[in-house]
Design a protein around this motif. Structure first.
Motif, PDB file in Angstrom:
ATOM      1  N   ILE A   6      30.084  49.952  37.690  1.00 12.82           N
ATOM      2  CA  ILE A   6      30.458  48.962  38.718  1.00 12.82           C
ATOM      3  C   ILE A   6      31.358  49.643  39.752  1.00 12.82           C
ATOM      4  CG2 ILE A   6      31.670  46.779  39.163  1.00 12.82           C
ATOM      5  CD1 ILE A   6      29.260  46.281  37.427  1.00 12.82           C
ATOM      6  N   LEU A   7      30.987  49.516  41.034  1.00  6.07           N
ATOM      7  CA  LEU A   7      31.857  50.031  42.104  1.00  6.07           C
ATOM      8  C   LEU A   7      32.453  48.848  42.849  1.00  6.07           C
ATOM      9  CD1 LEU A   7      29.841  53.043  43.609  1.00  6.07           C
ATOM     10  CD2 LEU A   7      31.519  52.996  41.739  1.00  6.07           C
ATOM     11  N   GLY A   8      33.755  48.683  42.747  1.00  4.58           N
ATOM     12  CA  GLY A   8      34.448  47.597  43.446  1.00  4.58           C
ATOM     13  C   GLY A   8      34.657  46.405  42.539  1.00  4.58           C
ATOM     14  N   LEU A   9      35.918  46.020  42.347  1.00  2.43           N
ATOM     15  CA  LEU A   9      36.276  44.879  41.490  1.00  2.43           C
ATOM     16  C   LEU A   9      36.982  43.786  42.300  1.00  2.43           C
ATOM     17  CD1 LEU A   9      37.641  46.938  38.469  1.00  2.43           C
ATOM     18  CD2 LEU A   9      35.517  45.609  38.509  1.00  2.43           C
ATOM     19  N   THR A  10      37.774  44.166  43.303  1.00  7.74           N
ATOM     20  CA  THR A  10      38.561  43.168  44.066  1.00  7.74           C
ATOM     21  C   THR A  10      37.614  42.243  44.836  1.00  7.74           C
ATOM     22  OG1 THR A  10      38.686  44.775  45.860  1.00  7.74           O
ATOM     23  CG2 THR A  10      40.602  44.615  44.357  1.00  7.74           C
ATOM     24  N   PHE A  11      38.154  41.065  45.251  1.00 11.76           N
ATOM     25  CA  PHE A  11      37.266  40.060  45.864  1.00 11.76           C
ATOM     26  C   PHE A  11      36.778  40.502  47.224  1.00 11.76           C
ATOM     27  CE2 PHE A  11      39.265  37.608  49.274  1.00 11.76           C
ATOM     28  CZ  PHE A  11      40.600  37.975  49.198  1.00 11.76           C
ATOM     29  N   ASN A  30      40.271  46.484  50.823  1.00 11.66           N
ATOM     30  CA  ASN A  30      41.623  46.552  51.407  1.00 11.66           C
ATOM     31  C   ASN A  30      42.583  45.521  50.846  1.00 11.66           C
ATOM     32  OD1 ASN A  30      40.800  48.679  53.113  1.00 11.66           O
ATOM     33  ND2 ASN A  30      39.797  47.160  54.418  1.00 11.66           N
ATOM     34  N   THR A  31      42.376  45.179  49.594  1.00 16.90           N
ATOM     35  CA  THR A  31      43.317  44.326  48.888  1.00 16.90           C
ATOM     36  C   THR A  31      43.311  44.735  47.412  1.00 16.90           C
ATOM     37  OG1 THR A  31      43.913  42.045  48.308  1.00 16.90           O
ATOM     38  CG2 THR A  31      41.575  42.539  48.396  1.00 16.90           C
ATOM     39  N   ASP A  32      44.345  44.277  46.667  1.00 11.28           N
ATOM     40  CA  ASP A  32      44.316  44.537  45.215  1.00 11.28           C
ATOM     41  C   ASP A  32      44.073  43.219  44.479  1.00 11.28           C
ATOM     42  OD1 ASP A  32      47.952  44.611  44.655  1.00 11.28           O
ATOM     43  OD2 ASP A  32      46.625  43.207  45.696  1.00 11.28           O
ATOM     44  N   ASP A  33      43.689  42.202  45.214  1.00 11.95           N
ATOM     45  CA  ASP A  33      43.595  40.833  44.710  1.00 11.95           C
ATOM     46  C   ASP A  33      42.270  40.608  43.962  1.00 11.95           C
ATOM     47  OD1 ASP A  33      44.492  37.673  46.339  1.00 11.95           O
ATOM     48  OD2 ASP A  33      43.904  38.157  44.274  1.00 11.95           O
ATOM     49  N   MET A  34      42.411  40.143  42.709  1.00 12.08           N
ATOM     50  CA  MET A  34      41.220  39.903  41.878  1.00 12.08           C
ATOM     51  C   MET A  34      40.885  38.412  41.787  1.00 12.08           C
ATOM     52  SD  MET A  34      39.806  42.583  40.672  1.00 12.08           S
ATOM     53  CE  MET A  34      38.856  41.868  39.343  1.00 12.08           C
ATOM     54  N   ARG A  35      41.633  37.569  42.474  1.00 10.81           N
ATOM     55  CA  ARG A  35      41.439  36.115  42.292  1.00 10.81           C
ATOM     56  C   ARG A  35      40.038  35.693  42.689  1.00 10.81           C
ATOM     57  NH1 ARG A  35      47.023  34.022  44.990  1.00 10.81           N
ATOM     58  NH2 ARG A  35      46.687  35.922  46.226  1.00 10.81           N
ATOM     59  N   GLU A  36      39.335  35.050  41.756  1.00  9.13           N
ATOM     60  CA  GLU A  36      37.971  34.550  41.984  1.00  9.13           C
ATOM     61  C   GLU A  36      37.020  35.649  42.468  1.00  9.13           C
ATOM     62  OE1 GLU A  36      39.117  30.785  40.831  1.00  9.13           O
ATOM     63  OE2 GLU A  36      37.092  31.235  41.487  1.00  9.13           O
ATOM     64  N   PHE A  66      35.012  51.354  38.698  1.00 10.08           N
ATOM     65  CA  PHE A  66      36.027  52.002  39.539  1.00 10.08           C
ATOM     66  C   PHE A  66      36.330  51.107  40.738  1.00 10.08           C
ATOM     67  CE2 PHE A  66      38.602  54.956  41.656  1.00 10.08           C
ATOM     68  CZ  PHE A  66      38.269  54.920  42.998  1.00 10.08           C
ATOM     69  N   ASP A  67      37.632  50.982  41.074  1.00  9.07           N
ATOM     70  CA  ASP A  67      38.036  50.279  42.306  1.00  9.07           C
ATOM     71  C   ASP A  67      39.264  51.025  42.848  1.00  9.07           C
ATOM     72  OD1 ASP A  67      37.897  47.193  43.686  1.00  9.07           O
ATOM     73  OD2 ASP A  67      39.786  48.294  43.859  1.00  9.07           O
ATOM     74  N   PRO A  68      39.305  51.334  44.132  1.00  6.55           N
ATOM     75  CA  PRO A  68      40.418  52.120  44.683  1.00  6.55           C
ATOM     76  C   PRO A  68      41.790  51.496  44.462  1.00  6.55           C
ATOM     77  CG  PRO A  68      38.629  51.952  46.287  1.00  6.55           C
ATOM     78  CD  PRO A  68      38.287  51.034  45.164  1.00  6.55           C
ATOM     79  N   GLU A  69      41.884  50.164  44.505  1.00  5.12           N
ATOM     80  CA  GLU A  69      43.211  49.526  44.402  1.00  5.12           C
ATOM     81  C   GLU A  69      43.315  48.485  43.293  1.00  5.12           C
ATOM     82  OE1 GLU A  69      45.048  51.649  47.416  1.00  5.12           O
ATOM     83  OE2 GLU A  69      45.884  50.252  45.931  1.00  5.12           O
ATOM     84  N   GLY A  70      42.169  47.971  42.831  1.00  6.43           N
ATOM     85  CA  GLY A  70      42.229  46.756  42.011  1.00  6.43           C
ATOM     86  C   GLY A  70      42.262  46.941  40.509  1.00  6.43           C
ATOM     87  N   MET A  71      42.230  48.199  40.010  1.00  4.37           N
ATOM     88  CA  MET A  71      42.043  48.350  38.560  1.00  4.37           C
ATOM     89  C   MET A  71      43.235  47.865  37.750  1.00  4.37           C
ATOM     90  SD  MET A  71      39.592  51.685  38.124  1.00  4.37           S
ATOM     91  CE  MET A  71      40.566  52.881  38.994  1.00  4.37           C
ATOM     92  N   ALA A 125      45.219  45.293  38.476  1.00  3.95           N
ATOM     93  CA  ALA A 125      45.093  43.822  38.403  1.00  3.95           C
ATOM     94  C   ALA A 125      43.873  43.437  37.563  1.00  3.95           C
ATOM     95  CB  ALA A 125      44.967  43.247  39.812  1.00  3.95           C
ATOM     96  N   ALA A 126      42.797  44.247  37.687  1.00  5.48           N
ATOM     97  CA  ALA A 126      41.555  43.919  36.954  1.00  5.48           C
ATOM     98  C   ALA A 126      41.769  44.039  35.448  1.00  5.48           C
ATOM     99  CB  ALA A 126      40.428  44.850  37.411  1.00  5.48           C
ATOM    100  N   ALA A 127      42.584  45.021  35.044  1.00  7.80           N
ATOM    101  CA  ALA A 127      42.810  45.234  33.600  1.00  7.80           C
ATOM    102  C   ALA A 127      43.458  44.005  32.960  1.00  7.80           C
ATOM    103  CB  ALA A 127      43.679  46.465  33.397  1.00  7.80           C
ATOM    104  N   GLU A 128      44.134  43.201  33.802  1.00  9.50           N
ATOM    105  CA  GLU A 128      44.787  41.983  33.272  1.00  9.50           C
ATOM    106  C   GLU A 128      43.760  40.898  32.944  1.00  9.50           C
ATOM    107  OE1 GLU A 128      48.309  43.669  33.730  1.00  9.50           O
ATOM    108  OE2 GLU A 128      48.496  41.486  33.589  1.00  9.50           O
ATOM    109  N   VAL A 129      42.611  40.959  33.612  1.00  4.49           N
ATOM    110  CA  VAL A 129      41.683  39.814  33.492  1.00  4.49           C
ATOM    111  C   VAL A 129      40.316  40.205  32.931  1.00  4.49           C
ATOM    112  CG1 VAL A 129      42.759  38.372  35.252  1.00  4.49           C
ATOM    113  CG2 VAL A 129      41.092  40.095  35.953  1.00  4.49           C
TER     114      VAL A 129
END
Ligand code: UDX
Length: 415
Positions: free
Chosen positions: A318-323, A326-332, A352-357, A359-363
């Motif tokens: 998977i490439l890209g986890l944030t919504f 240019n954010t680290d936000d994983m909400r929805e 892999f996600d440049p900024e979101g991993m 936050a992603a590890a929490e959910v």
């Protein structure tokens, strides 16, 4: 002016720093002492391009402070912004206004001298009236006004959206508050950003109607994308073609796995609840929500289809986890539903996600996080682009072909 910003989250930190850069003296208040300590030490607690520099510059100039002491901040303020969260209530999707009302009660007890109280949080129509009632009850002999001033900040572009907005919307019910708010935003009117003064209730609905319309626009092009797959047409060309009509406009016509984030999902839901309560359901938005929710699961089916219909025991990259980028936000974030569905069908996920991993590890559970896109692709039966980070626009395909088990790339963002 002296400004108190209640709530140091995405909106509060950006708004506070930007107001300080307009020359105002800003004190940001938060109940989370750890967060306040980090902010006082010059750390931002959110990933927002340019925010750290803006906070440091204004902190050094003595125009931006952080505290947990709401009363002290409010006592010396001319204007108090309430920028606390209004999450969707788990039970019924209504906006949860408990934080807003709690802030209003505490502000009421602390104001001294005429104070303008501004709801910047996204709140249902009529919330300003309720805040007015709460404050009048708690502080009967104090002079104040209640104003609506919704934010239209996109994460990842929030500072630019604040400083060069299409418009500032201000809902006021009296001339005195109007004069104060004109002064708060004077720096913007100097660079010709139109300020729309309207009623408080109009202002509250403008925010919801704007976000709901944007969510509907995205959902429209997503359905055209699905149709295009059947008709052999190119949705990006179709989007370009319709977007050249100035009545439609080219923005927010990028088909994808569905909208996520902290605003569209909760604001569309809150609007449908508000409309139902008013006995005037917004059926287009109800349908938008249904389509968007189903889409994320449908995307997983697309991936499984690309793997021949079965992903049991297969590795999916998977490439890209944030919504969004240019954010680290994983909400929805669509990645949450897509990964959940793939795991449910027996796939092993590496991402892999440049900024979101972080936050992603929490959910996310059972996901291996890679150091770069190729780490996520190693040994994978398919590689899926879910978030259109720029760094995914120039992948080394020869290298991918070497390291992947199958040469399958599912690009959910058409990049
Ligand atoms: C949104 C509104 O744009 C902003 O005005 C409001 O104040 C807060 O909510 P934000 O949620 O930060 O901002 O992101 P935005 O850029 O609007 O994207 C929202 C979602 O729509 C994301 O999931 C994004 O991936 C998706 N999107 C956006 C598309 O799928 N296609 C598009 O063309 C644009």
């Amino acid at each position: 002016m002296r400004i108190a910003m209640i709530g140091a989250g995405y909106v509060g930190q950006v708004s506070g720093a930007c107001f300080a850069s307009f020359g105002h003296l800003v004190v940001c208040v938060d109940t989370d002492a750890d967060k306040v300590a980090r902010l006082q030490a010059g750390e931002t607690t959110i990933f927002e391009p340019g925010l750290a520099e803006l906070m440091a510059e204004n902190g050094k100039a003595g125009r931006l402070e952080f505290t947990t002491d709401l009363e002290a901040a409010v006592r010396q303020a001319d204007v108090v912004f309430i920028a606390v969260g209004t999450p969707a209530r788990r039970s019924d999707g209504h906006a949860d206004l408990e934080y807003v009302y709690e802030a209003a009660r505490r502000v009421a007890g602390a104001i001294s001298g005429y104070t303008v109280i501004v709801t910047k949080s996204t709140v249902p129509v009529g919330t300003g009236d309720e805040v007015m009632r709460i404050v009048a009850e708690a502080a009967p002999n104090k002079e104040f006004s209640v104003v609506s001033n919704p934010e239209f900040l996109r994460e990842g572009a929030a500072i630019d959206d604040f400083k060069r907005p299409d418009r500032v919307v201000i809902g006021v019910e009296d001339e005195r508050a109007k004069a104060v708010m004109a002064e708060v935003y004077r720096a913007l009117s100097l660079n010709q950003s139109p300020v729309l003064f309207t009623s408080r209730r109009n202002s509250e609905l403008i925010k919801y109607a704007g976000n709901a319309f944007l969510a509907m626009k995205i959902t429209f092009i997503n359905e055209i994308a699905d149709l295009s797959e059947k008709l052999g047409t190119d949705v990006q060309e179709v989007a370009r073609g319709i977007g050249m009509d100035r009545r439609i406009g080219p923005k927010f016509l990028n088909a994808g796995p569905g909208y996520g984030g902290s605003c569209f999902p909760k604001d569309t839901l809150a609007l449908t609840r508000l409309a139902k309560d008013a006995n005037s359901p917004v059926r287009l938005i109800e349908t938008t929500i249904e389509i968007n929710d189903a889409r994320k699961g449908f995307m997983a089916e697309r991936v499984i289809g690309a793997c021949g219909g079965d992903v049991t025991g297969k590795t999916i990259g998977i490439l890209g986890l944030t919504f969004k980028p240019n954010t680290d936000d994983m909400r929805e974030a669509p990645s949450l539903a897509i990964i959940d569905a793939l795991q449910g069908r027996g796939a092993k996920i590496q991402a892999f996600d440049p900024e979101g991993m972080t936050a992603a590890a929490e959910v996310l559970n059972g996901v291996d996080f890679a150091d770069d896109p190729y780490g996520a692709a190693a040994g994978a039966a398919a590689l899926v682009i879910i978030t259109e980070w720029d760094s995914f626009r120039s992948l080394d395909f020869a290298r991918l072909a070497e390291i992947m088990e199958r040469r399958v790339l599912v690009d959910l963002r058409n990049i």
